[in-house]
Design a protein around this motif. Structure first.
Motif, PDB file in Angstrom:
ATOM      1  N   CYS A  21      -1.965 -13.019  -0.356  1.00 47.05           N
ATOM      2  CA  CYS A  21      -2.256 -11.960  -1.334  1.00 47.05           C
ATOM      3  C   CYS A  21      -2.378 -12.517  -2.743  1.00 47.05           C
ATOM      4  O   CYS A  21      -3.207 -12.045  -3.545  1.00 47.05           O
ATOM      5  CB  CYS A  21      -1.164 -10.891  -1.299  1.00 47.05           C
ATOM      6  SG  CYS A  21      -1.180  -9.805   0.141  1.00 47.05           S
ATOM      7  N   LEU A  44      -4.574  -3.584  -0.176  1.00 44.14           N
ATOM      8  CA  LEU A  44      -3.250  -3.630  -0.801  1.00 44.14           C
ATOM      9  C   LEU A  44      -3.436  -3.720  -2.310  1.00 44.14           C
ATOM     10  O   LEU A  44      -4.441  -4.253  -2.790  1.00 44.14           O
ATOM     11  CB  LEU A  44      -2.454  -4.833  -0.315  1.00 44.14           C
ATOM     12  CG  LEU A  44      -2.267  -4.992   1.203  1.00 44.14           C
ATOM     13  CD1 LEU A  44      -1.544  -6.303   1.509  1.00 44.14           C
ATOM     14  CD2 LEU A  44      -1.500  -3.822   1.783  1.00 44.14           C
ATOM     15  N   ASN A  71       0.846  -1.196   0.000  1.00 48.87           N
ATOM     16  CA  ASN A  71       0.000   0.000   0.000  1.00 48.87           C
ATOM     17  C   ASN A  71       0.875   1.237   0.000  1.00 48.87           C
ATOM     18  O   ASN A  71       2.064   1.197   0.300  1.00 48.87           O
ATOM     19  CB  ASN A  71      -1.008   0.018   1.152  1.00 48.87           C
ATOM     20  CG  ASN A  71      -0.383  -0.206   2.510  1.00 48.87           C
ATOM     21  OD1 ASN A  71       0.822  -0.366   2.653  1.00 48.87           O
ATOM     22  ND2 ASN A  71      -1.211  -0.227   3.526  1.00 48.87           N
ATOM     23  N   SER A  86      -6.547  -6.054   2.944  1.00 47.57           N
ATOM     24  CA  SER A  86      -5.595  -6.305   4.034  1.00 47.57           C
ATOM     25  C   SER A  86      -6.335  -6.737   5.297  1.00 47.57           C
ATOM     26  O   SER A  86      -5.739  -7.378   6.176  1.00 47.57           O
ATOM     27  CB  SER A  86      -4.742  -5.062   4.306  1.00 47.57           C
ATOM     28  OG  SER A  86      -5.535  -3.932   4.597  1.00 47.57           O
ATOM     29  N   HIS A 115      -5.399 -10.030   7.329  1.00 42.30           N
ATOM     30  CA  HIS A 115      -5.283 -10.078   8.792  1.00 42.30           C
ATOM     31  C   HIS A 115      -6.089 -11.237   9.358  1.00 42.30           C
ATOM     32  O   HIS A 115      -5.593 -12.031  10.182  1.00 42.30           O
ATOM     33  CB  HIS A 115      -5.781  -8.751   9.377  1.00 42.30           C
ATOM     34  CG  HIS A 115      -6.024  -8.768  10.852  1.00 42.30           C
ATOM     35  ND1 HIS A 115      -7.231  -9.192  11.394  1.00 42.30           N
ATOM     36  CD2 HIS A 115      -5.231  -8.435  11.908  1.00 42.30           C
ATOM     37  CE1 HIS A 115      -7.172  -9.107  12.715  1.00 42.30           C
ATOM     38  NE2 HIS A 115      -5.978  -8.654  13.046  1.00 42.30           N
ATOM     39  N   TYR A 135       1.786  -2.559   4.584  1.00 41.78           N
ATOM     40  CA  TYR A 135       2.687  -3.633   4.164  1.00 41.78           C
ATOM     41  C   TYR A 135       3.389  -3.256   2.870  1.00 41.78           C
ATOM     42  O   TYR A 135       2.748  -2.869   1.893  1.00 41.78           O
ATOM     43  CB  TYR A 135       1.890  -4.932   3.949  1.00 41.78           C
ATOM     44  CG  TYR A 135       2.743  -6.126   3.594  1.00 41.78           C
ATOM     45  CD1 TYR A 135       3.660  -6.638   4.510  1.00 41.78           C
ATOM     46  CD2 TYR A 135       2.630  -6.751   2.357  1.00 41.78           C
ATOM     47  CE1 TYR A 135       4.447  -7.738   4.196  1.00 41.78           C
ATOM     48  CE2 TYR A 135       3.397  -7.855   2.041  1.00 41.78           C
ATOM     49  CZ  TYR A 135       4.307  -8.349   2.957  1.00 41.78           C
ATOM     50  OH  TYR A 135       5.082  -9.438   2.660  1.00 41.78           O
ATOM     51  N   GLY A 154      -3.985  -1.507   8.147  1.00 43.35           N
ATOM     52  CA  GLY A 154      -2.937  -2.379   7.645  1.00 43.35           C
ATOM     53  C   GLY A 154      -1.890  -1.589   6.878  1.00 43.35           C
ATOM     54  O   GLY A 154      -2.210  -0.609   6.194  1.00 43.35           O
ATOM     55  N   ILE A 169       1.856 -13.827   4.241  1.00 43.13           N
ATOM     56  CA  ILE A 169       1.075 -12.709   3.697  1.00 43.13           C
ATOM     57  C   ILE A 169       1.153 -12.693   2.178  1.00 43.13           C
ATOM     58  O   ILE A 169       0.142 -12.534   1.486  1.00 43.13           O
ATOM     59  CB  ILE A 169       1.560 -11.379   4.286  1.00 43.13           C
ATOM     60  CG1 ILE A 169       1.160 -11.274   5.763  1.00 43.13           C
ATOM     61  CG2 ILE A 169       1.002 -10.192   3.507  1.00 43.13           C
ATOM     62  CD1 ILE A 169       1.707 -10.054   6.479  1.00 43.13           C
TER      63      ILE A 169
END
Length: 351
Positions: free
Chosen positions: A261, A286, A150, A175, A179, A229, A227, A257
């Protein structure tokens, strides 16, 4: 805190596989709304207004303004993203299309500086650099695949001026869902996600600041989940000798993660067509982009314009965000008008 180990139930906890066949996340502009916007751009030009001086209060958008209010709510309070189709980009020059886009963006938030040069309108196109080898380069300046990440500020907006000849799909993932999935699959890693990671400033540290900043991947303020990342920047921060080496647990968490994704049941892919506008909330979504190929002429070169927007919707942000957001406030002290000559952008990168 106990809430750090509970699933976050919210409309932003969507799964791509469940919504990919729907149009519920698409908003269309009709002929009347395009005419309202065009008249507003013409008036702004007659008044000598441009980027970055033009504000939402300078534009009378009527029913379109009401639609943009609903889009802002959906992005910031609801699902966390919207794709806007139907913008009549072909009636504008590039500069006027950018001004119309800016006007739409100003109804979603205030423009934020995206780099140390004070640019409030970013260019997403291939400048022939490699962000993996050059700390000054950014992924959006390449044609390479961009891992999920992001950006800064509440909202990132993209307007497609030209799609690629091949590839360049936009991919987004919740995101919040990431989580919840990490919590379900590996609850033992959640304590790692709530602890600090160190993130590279990539050569844009203001004077007197470290070359990196720190913060957790997930935070909660007033019950809301945030979030953040960007594995590429976390790993490149390892170039600083004082930054602690990544632990086995941190690497294991990031591997998980990344795997989540890239799960086609979780992320959503979309092809941005000429004139499409995408707005996403950085705190719940994201984004990534697949590798692409450009054609030999300008019309087949992938080119998007980017906005970072402060929506003003949220009363509080996680304290760890302040270190990075203060950078942007410093950059914004000297905002500059857009540069549409991309060779100048490339030359500036080389300094």
């Amino acid at each position: 805190m106990i809430e750090n180990y509970l699933p976050y139930q919210h409309p932003s906890a969507w799964k791509g596989g469940a919504i990919s066949g729907s149009t519920e996340w698409i908003v269309k502009l009709d002929d009347e709304e395009n005419e309202i916007l065009h008249r507003a751009v013409v008036r702004a030009r007659l008044q000598g207004l441009g980027i970055p001086r033009m504000r939402a209060s300078d534009l009378a958008l009527g029913s379109l303004g009401e639609k943009l209010e609903r889009i802002q709510s959906e992005v910031m309070i609801g699902r966390g993203f919207v794709l806007v189709e139907g913008f009549d980009i072909d009636r504008y020059s590039l500069e006027d299309a950018a001004l119309a886009y800016w006007g739409i963006g100003m109804h979603l938030g205030c423009g934020a500086a995206q780099n140390a040069q004070g640019d409030l309108l970013g260019h997403v196109t291939n400048l022939g650099v490699d962000y993996r080898a050059d700390a000054r380069a950014r992924g959006y300046q390449t044609r390479l695949n961009l891992p999920f990440h992001n950006d800064a500020m509440d909202v990132v907006g993209l307007m497609c001026v030209h799609p690629a000849r091949r590839g360049g799909l936009s991919r987004i993932v919740s995101s919040v869902t990431i989580h919840n999935e990490v919590l379900r699959i590996r609850p033992d890693l959640m304590s790692v996600a709530w602890a600090d990671f160190h993130i590279d400033r990539r050569g844009e540290a203001p004077e007197g600041k470290r070359g990196y900043y720190s913060g957790p991947l997930f935070s909660r303020i007033d019950g809301r989940l945030f979030g953040r990342y960007n594995r590429e920047y976390i790993e490149s921060a390892q170039r600083f000798s004082e930054v602690p080496r990544l632990t086995a647990a941190q690497i294991e968490l990031m591997d998980l993660i990344d795997s989540l994704c890239n799960d086609p049941e979780l992320h959503l892919s979309m092809e941005l067509k000429r004139g499409d506008l995408q707005f996403i909330c950085n705190y719940t979504t994201l984004h990534s982009r697949t590798e692409y190929e450009d054609g030999t002429d300008a019309a087949s070169r992938r080119y998007l314009l980017r906005l970072w927007l402060d929506s003003g919707v949220l009363a509080k942000l996680p304290p760890s965000y302040e270190e990075r957001y203060s950078d942007m406030r410093e950059w914004q002290r000297h905002p500059r008008p857009p540069i549409f000559e991309l060779s100048a952008v490339h030359a500036e990168l080389a300094h």
